[in-house]
Design a protein around this motif. Structure first.
Motif, mmCIF file in Angstrom:
data_model
loop_
_atom_site.group_PDB
_atom_site.id
_atom_site.type_symbol
_atom_site.label_atom_id
_atom_site.label_comp_id
_atom_site.label_asym_id
_atom_site.label_seq_id
_atom_site.Cartn_x
_atom_site.Cartn_y
_atom_site.Cartn_z
ATOM 1 N N GLN A 274 -7.195 7.059 -9.217
ATOM 2 C CA GLN A 274 -6.111 6.332 -9.873
ATOM 3 C C GLN A 274 -5.142 5.771 -8.838
ATOM 4 N N THR A 275 -4.791 6.583 -7.842
ATOM 5 C CA THR A 275 -3.888 6.123 -6.794
ATOM 6 C C THR A 275 -4.496 4.962 -6.031
ATOM 7 N N LEU A 276 -5.780 5.064 -5.676
ATOM 8 C CA LEU A 276 -6.468 3.976 -4.976
ATOM 9 C C LEU A 276 -6.360 2.677 -5.762
ATOM 10 N N PHE A 277 -6.637 2.740 -7.065
ATOM 11 C CA PHE A 277 -6.608 1.516 -7.875
ATOM 12 C C PHE A 277 -5.206 0.927 -7.927
ATOM 13 N N THR B 201 -4.279 -2.710 -6.613
ATOM 14 C CA THR B 201 -3.695 -3.622 -7.593
ATOM 15 C C THR B 201 -2.377 -4.197 -7.112
ATOM 16 N N ARG B 202 -1.546 -3.354 -6.505
ATOM 17 C CA ARG B 202 -0.247 -3.843 -6.033
ATOM 18 C C ARG B 202 -0.426 -4.881 -4.929
ATOM 19 N N LEU C 83 0.834 -1.198 0.000
ATOM 20 C CA LEU C 83 0.000 0.000 0.000
ATOM 21 C C LEU C 83 0.872 1.252 0.000
ATOM 22 N N LEU C 84 1.883 1.263 0.869
ATOM 23 C CA LEU C 84 2.759 2.427 0.969
ATOM 24 C C LEU C 84 3.588 2.614 -0.293
ATOM 25 N N GLN C 85 4.101 1.522 -0.842
ATOM 26 C CA GLN C 85 4.930 1.626 -2.034
ATOM 27 C C GLN C 85 4.115 2.139 -3.223
ATOM 28 N N ALA C 86 2.889 1.662 -3.350
ATOM 29 C CA ALA C 86 2.059 2.104 -4.467
ATOM 30 C C ALA C 86 1.675 3.567 -4.315
ATOM 31 N N PHE C 87 1.379 3.993 -3.090
ATOM 32 C CA PHE C 87 1.043 5.400 -2.869
ATOM 33 C C PHE C 87 2.227 6.286 -3.224
ATOM 34 N N ALA C 88 3.413 5.919 -2.761
ATOM 35 C CA ALA C 88 4.602 6.729 -3.007
ATOM 36 C C ALA C 88 5.020 6.694 -4.472
ATOM 37 N N GLY C 89 4.803 5.563 -5.139
ATOM 38 C CA GLY C 89 5.336 5.381 -6.481
ATOM 39 C C GLY C 89 4.409 5.741 -7.616
ATOM 40 N N THR C 90 3.184 6.141 -7.321
ATOM 41 C CA THR C 90 2.223 6.481 -8.368
ATOM 42 C C THR C 90 2.232 7.978 -8.629
ATOM 43 N N ILE D 120 -3.001 -6.930 -4.519
ATOM 44 C CA ILE D 120 -3.511 -8.155 -5.142
ATOM 45 C C ILE D 120 -2.401 -8.874 -5.909
ATOM 46 N N GLU D 121 -1.632 -8.114 -6.689
ATOM 47 C CA GLU D 121 -0.614 -8.730 -7.536
ATOM 48 C C GLU D 121 0.528 -9.344 -6.734
ATOM 49 N N HIS D 122 0.777 -8.832 -5.551
ATOM 50 C CA HIS D 122 1.889 -9.340 -4.744
ATOM 51 C C HIS D 122 1.434 -10.216 -3.582
ATOM 52 N N GLY D 123 0.148 -10.439 -3.451
ATOM 53 C CA GLY D 123 -0.361 -11.269 -2.364
ATOM 54 C C GLY D 123 -1.264 -12.366 -2.899
ATOM 55 N N ASP D 124 -0.676 -13.535 -3.171
ATOM 56 C CA ASP D 124 -1.446 -14.623 -3.770
ATOM 57 C C ASP D 124 -2.594 -15.079 -2.881
ATOM 58 N N GLU D 125 -2.466 -14.833 -1.577
ATOM 59 C CA GLU D 125 -3.502 -15.299 -0.650
ATOM 60 C C GLU D 125 -4.681 -14.338 -0.550
ATOM 61 N N ILE D 126 -4.635 -13.191 -1.237
ATOM 62 C CA ILE D 126 -5.663 -12.159 -1.110
ATOM 63 C C ILE D 126 -6.551 -12.145 -2.348
ATOM 64 N N ALA D 127 -7.875 -12.185 -2.129
ATOM 65 C CA ALA D 127 -8.834 -12.229 -3.231
ATOM 66 C C ALA D 127 -9.328 -10.850 -3.625
ATOM 67 N N GLU D 128 -9.477 -9.963 -2.660
ATOM 68 C CA GLU D 128 -9.987 -8.623 -2.945
ATOM 69 C C GLU D 128 -9.568 -7.678 -1.823
ATOM 70 N N ILE D 129 -9.585 -6.392 -2.142
ATOM 71 C CA ILE D 129 -9.272 -5.366 -1.152
ATOM 72 C C ILE D 129 -10.203 -4.185 -1.367
ATOM 73 N N ARG D 130 -10.745 -3.668 -0.281
ATOM 74 C CA ARG D 130 -11.589 -2.475 -0.337
ATOM 75 C C ARG D 130 -10.871 -1.340 0.371
ATOM 76 N N LEU D 131 -10.785 -0.198 -0.334
ATOM 77 C CA LEU D 131 -10.070 0.962 0.182
ATOM 78 C C LEU D 131 -11.016 2.139 0.333
#
Length: 302
Positions: free
Chosen positions: A227-230, A234-235, A213-220, A237-248
């Motif tokens: 756009q930042t939320l998405f 996305t980051r 979450l922090l890396q995506a916020f800083a790097g977008t 989900i893409e880096h956490g195989d055990e996670i199906a969905e995230i609500r922000l």
């Protein structure tokens, strides 16, 4: 007009339990706020007042503290799993249990009183986010939603906002270099639902999700908070195989450039007025492709 009983639940809310684990001179602390809700065959207590199927909420409270001793607190999720399984499997009238947990973090400090360093048992409360967990169990399937609230972040540049719809009431000026700040609230649901499959490493999963979450916020480079939320979701989900969905849920903590020209001063993106309200509120769910969305906008009923 006749009435019937609808969805109902009961339990013990906000049980504050602190568990100290002593490893010689080094101590470890877990500080939880645990709320338990139970439901099942509870019609009669509402219709006639019969308590024959009611486990007292005081017993629920006692169980929380006893389990902190019996099982320890490896993670908020694991502790909630122990509790939910116990209530559903030990009491026939109870068909479903939901355990919501807030975890407050502490970090170890050094104690040099009297010239002797004792770094193992002195702590200071971390002033960052509160970790959250929600554990649901119906005797067969688990529903584990981890998350956090109050993670305050800010980018001092690399954010714009322009090209939006304008009407007769629009006064906001387009921004091509602005502060982007928000208080992140996030909840993410794990794939794991059955005791027949390996359980995730809850501590590792949380730390990785938080870091992404922090890396995506800083790097977008942000053209909108949406756009930042998405990108943040996305980051994770893409880096956490055990996670199906995230609500922000991201409030836009507005920072407005102050007009200093009346004082004969320029303001080259240096001085801002921070406004705490009203604020824009951006919310969305990011799903793994093919996953079903099961996290509601608000915490679900039991």
């Amino acid at each position: 007009m006749p009435t019937i009983l609808g969805q109902n639940q009961y339990g013990k809310a906000e049980n504050r339990v602190v568990r100290i684990t002593r490893d010689g001179a080094t101590h470890h602390i877990k500080d939880l706020n645990v709320s338990v809700a139970l439901s099942g065959d509870m019609d009669e207590v509402h219709y006639s007042g019969s308590n024959a199927h009611v486990l007292p909420t005081d017993t629920v409270k006692n169980t929380v503290f006893a389990f902190a001793k019996k099982y320890g607190i490896e993670s908020a999720e694991q502790f909630g799993i122990h509790l939910a399984r116990h209530f559903v499997t030990s009491q026939e009238p109870i068909h479903r249990a939901r355990v919501r947990i807030e975890e407050y973090s502490w970090e170890r400090t050094g104690n040099t009183a009297g010239g002797a360093a004792e770094p193992g048992h002195s702590f200071v409360r971390k002033g960052q986010e509160t970790r959250t967990s929600e554990i649901g169990y119906d005797g067969e399937r688990w529903r584990i939603v981890s998350g956090l609230t109050g993670l305050t972040v800010l980018n001092s540049t690399d954010s714009e906002f322009w090209g939006y719809v304008k009407d007769d009431y629009t006064t906001l000026e387009e921004a091509y270099d602005r502060i982007l700040a928000t208080d992140v609230s996030a909840r993410w649901r794990h794939h794991w639902t059955s005791d027949e499959t390996p359980m995730p490493d809850w501590e590792r999963s949380y730390e990785q999700a938080r870091e992404h979450l922090l890396q995506a916020f800083a790097g977008t480079y942000s053209l909108s908070l949406q756009q930042t939320l998405f990108q943040m979701g996305t980051r994770v989900i893409e880096h956490g195989d055990e996670i199906a969905e995230i609500r922000l849920s991201l409030p836009n903590n507005h920072h407005f450039l102050v007009d200093l020209t009346p004082f004969g001063l320029d303001n080259d993106h240096e001085v801002y007025a921070a406004a705490d309200r009203p604020y824009g509120l951006i919310e969305a769910t990011v799903l793994r492709d093919g996953a079903e969305s099961l996290i509601p906008a608000e915490p679900a009923e039991l």
